[in-house]
Design a protein around this motif. Structure first.
Motif, PDB file in Angstrom:
ATOM      1  N   THR A  94      41.889  44.530  53.387  1.00 43.28           N
ATOM      2  CA  THR A  94      41.444  45.926  53.446  1.00 43.28           C
ATOM      3  C   THR A  94      40.366  46.252  52.412  1.00 43.28           C
ATOM      4  O   THR A  94      39.805  47.344  52.441  1.00 43.28           O
ATOM      5  N   GLY A  95      40.076  45.317  51.512  1.00 48.10           N
ATOM      6  CA  GLY A  95      39.056  45.569  50.497  1.00 48.10           C
ATOM      7  C   GLY A  95      39.090  44.510  49.417  1.00 48.10           C
ATOM      8  O   GLY A  95      39.852  43.550  49.498  1.00 48.10           O
ATOM      9  N   GLY A  96      38.258  44.717  48.413  1.00 47.67           N
ATOM     10  CA  GLY A  96      38.200  43.785  47.299  1.00 47.67           C
ATOM     11  C   GLY A  96      37.127  42.739  47.478  1.00 47.67           C
ATOM     12  O   GLY A  96      36.431  42.700  48.493  1.00 47.67           O
ATOM     13  N   ASP A  97      36.992  41.882  46.486  1.00 49.78           N
ATOM     14  CA  ASP A  97      35.998  40.811  46.496  1.00 49.78           C
ATOM     15  C   ASP A  97      36.690  39.490  46.213  1.00 49.78           C
ATOM     16  O   ASP A  97      37.499  39.398  45.276  1.00 49.78           O
ATOM     17  N   LEU A  98      36.345  38.474  46.977  1.00 49.08           N
ATOM     18  CA  LEU A  98      36.956  37.153  46.821  1.00 49.08           C
ATOM     19  C   LEU A  98      36.607  36.556  45.464  1.00 49.08           C
ATOM     20  O   LEU A  98      35.448  36.505  45.062  1.00 49.08           O
ATOM     21  N   ARG A  99      37.654  36.097  44.777  1.00 43.86           N
ATOM     22  CA  ARG A  99      37.515  35.400  43.504  1.00 43.86           C
ATOM     23  C   ARG A  99      38.826  34.654  43.265  1.00 43.86           C
ATOM     24  O   ARG A  99      39.851  34.979  43.833  1.00 43.86           O
ATOM     25  N   ALA A 100      38.768  33.650  42.436  1.00 47.26           N
ATOM     26  CA  ALA A 100      39.984  32.935  42.054  1.00 47.26           C
ATOM     27  C   ALA A 100      40.742  33.777  41.028  1.00 47.26           C
ATOM     28  O   ALA A 100      40.153  34.581  40.306  1.00 47.26           O
ATOM     29  N   GLU A 101      42.031  33.567  40.952  1.00 46.52           N
ATOM     30  CA  GLU A 101      42.878  34.282  40.004  1.00 46.52           C
ATOM     31  C   GLU A 101      42.361  34.063  38.584  1.00 46.52           C
ATOM     32  O   GLU A 101      42.015  32.945  38.213  1.00 46.52           O
ATOM     33  N   PRO A 102      42.298  35.119  37.769  1.00 47.10           N
ATOM     34  CA  PRO A 102      41.841  34.934  36.391  1.00 47.10           C
ATOM     35  C   PRO A 102      42.809  34.084  35.569  1.00 47.10           C
ATOM     36  O   PRO A 102      42.457  33.580  34.519  1.00 47.10           O
ATOM     37  N   ASP A 103      44.026  33.897  36.062  1.00 49.27           N
ATOM     38  CA  ASP A 103      45.017  33.010  35.436  1.00 49.27           C
ATOM     39  C   ASP A 103      44.626  31.577  35.804  1.00 49.27           C
ATOM     40  O   ASP A 103      44.160  31.317  36.905  1.00 49.27           O
ATOM     41  N   PRO A 104      44.827  30.611  34.945  1.00 54.03           N
ATOM     42  CA  PRO A 104      44.407  29.245  35.244  1.00 54.03           C
ATOM     43  C   PRO A 104      45.231  28.543  36.332  1.00 54.03           C
ATOM     44  O   PRO A 104      44.913  27.426  36.718  1.00 54.03           O
ATOM     45  N   GLU A 105      46.267  29.196  36.878  1.00 50.32           N
ATOM     46  CA  GLU A 105      47.099  28.569  37.910  1.00 50.32           C
ATOM     47  C   GLU A 105      46.319  28.340  39.210  1.00 50.32           C
ATOM     48  O   GLU A 105      46.465  27.311  39.855  1.00 50.32           O
ATOM     49  N   ILE A 106      45.493  29.297  39.610  1.00 52.34           N
ATOM     50  CA  ILE A 106      44.706  29.197  40.837  1.00 52.34           C
ATOM     51  C   ILE A 106      43.261  28.911  40.442  1.00 52.34           C
ATOM     52  O   ILE A 106      42.643  29.695  39.734  1.00 52.34           O
ATOM     53  N   VAL A 107      42.713  27.796  40.921  1.00 54.29           N
ATOM     54  CA  VAL A 107      41.357  27.426  40.529  1.00 54.29           C
ATOM     55  C   VAL A 107      40.308  27.803  41.568  1.00 54.29           C
ATOM     56  O   VAL A 107      39.125  27.792  41.276  1.00 54.29           O
ATOM     57  N   ALA A 108      40.747  28.140  42.793  1.00 50.00           N
ATOM     58  CA  ALA A 108      39.796  28.528  43.835  1.00 50.00           C
ATOM     59  C   ALA A 108      40.521  29.303  44.916  1.00 50.00           C
ATOM     60  O   ALA A 108      41.728  29.141  45.120  1.00 50.00           O
ATOM     61  N   ALA A 109      39.769  30.145  45.589  1.00 50.35           N
ATOM     62  CA  ALA A 109      40.239  30.855  46.779  1.00 50.35           C
ATOM     63  C   ALA A 109      39.095  30.765  47.770  1.00 50.35           C
ATOM     64  O   ALA A 109      37.934  30.962  47.405  1.00 50.35           O
ATOM     65  N   ALA A 110      39.412  30.444  49.035  1.00 46.56           N
ATOM     66  CA  ALA A 110      38.333  30.240  50.008  1.00 46.56           C
ATOM     67  C   ALA A 110      38.818  30.474  51.429  1.00 46.56           C
ATOM     68  O   ALA A 110      39.993  30.270  51.746  1.00 46.56           O
ATOM     69  N   TRP A 111      37.881  30.886  52.264  1.00 43.96           N
ATOM     70  CA  TRP A 111      38.119  30.962  53.702  1.00 43.96           C
ATOM     71  C   TRP A 111      37.801  29.590  54.270  1.00 43.96           C
ATOM     72  O   TRP A 111      36.703  29.074  54.083  1.00 43.96           O
ATOM     73  N   VAL A 112      38.760  28.995  54.946  1.00 50.33           N
ATOM     74  CA  VAL A 112      38.622  27.641  55.484  1.00 50.33           C
ATOM     75  C   VAL A 112      38.745  27.699  57.002  1.00 50.33           C
ATOM     76  O   VAL A 112      39.713  28.277  57.510  1.00 50.33           O
ATOM     77  N   PRO A 113      37.794  27.109  57.740  1.00 48.79           N
ATOM     78  CA  PRO A 113      37.958  27.060  59.193  1.00 48.79           C
ATOM     79  C   PRO A 113      39.297  26.401  59.537  1.00 48.79           C
ATOM     80  O   PRO A 113      39.639  25.351  58.970  1.00 48.79           O
ATOM     81  N   VAL A 114      40.057  27.023  60.430  1.00 49.25           N
ATOM     82  CA  VAL A 114      41.377  26.501  60.789  1.00 49.25           C
ATOM     83  C   VAL A 114      41.269  25.044  61.239  1.00 49.25           C
ATOM     84  O   VAL A 114      42.132  24.220  60.909  1.00 49.25           O
TER      85      VAL A 114
END
Length: 153
Positions: A94-114
């Motif tokens: 519903t909103g926001g901007d894609l980015r990885a979690e500022p915590d070091p647990e998540i290093v990337a977030a991405a849309w991946v073709p199924v």
């Protein structure tokens, strides 16, 4: 045996699924995580989605529930058997901007073709979520996902 109740966001858009990459395991998985004490499980995937990806979301529907027992020797840190009960929800962005979690647990977030998911080192949670999203079984349960190759607990 240890136990965890968790909830996951299955976000699909234009043939792509939103995934996050964990530092500790080195694999891709769905946004989500443990239900906090006193938290309604329907709130968990929306909270985790924001924390892990920067996106705000809204639950569209319950997809199903999965229960997995992970043998102690197959855990990231060997220990007693572990039961993970996962609740899977279809979630829209519903909103926001894609980015990885500022915590070091998540290093990337991405849309991946199924269609490309099969080539990723990934958690079995991805197959479960995609399977529930595609078939939405009446009883809300999927068959066990085989572990091996690029698919891990």
């Amino acid at each position: 045996m240890t136990f965890r109740l968790a909830a996951y966001a299955v976000c699909i858009d234009a043939g792509r699924v939103l995934l996050v990459h964990h530092r500790a395991t080195g694999h891709w998985t769905l946004p989500g995580g443990g239900v906090e004490h006193g938290e309604d499980p329907i709130e968990t995937p929306v909270r985790e989605l924001l924390e892990e990806t920067g996106y705000r979301g809204a639950v569209e529907r319950l997809l199903g529930v999965d229960s997995r027992i992970i043998p102690g020797a197959e855990r990231l840190q060997p220990g007693p058997e572990h039961q993970n009960v996962g609740i899977y929800y279809r979630v829209s962005i519903t909103g926001g901007d894609l980015r990885a979690e500022p915590d070091p647990e998540i290093v990337a977030a991405a849309w991946v073709p199924v269609d490309d998911v099969a080539n990723l080192r990934r958690s079995s949670l991805v197959a479960i979520g995609l399977g529930l999203n595609e078939h939405t079984p009446a009883d809300g349960h999927v068959a066990p996902v085989p572990i091996g190759g690029l698919v891990e607990h």
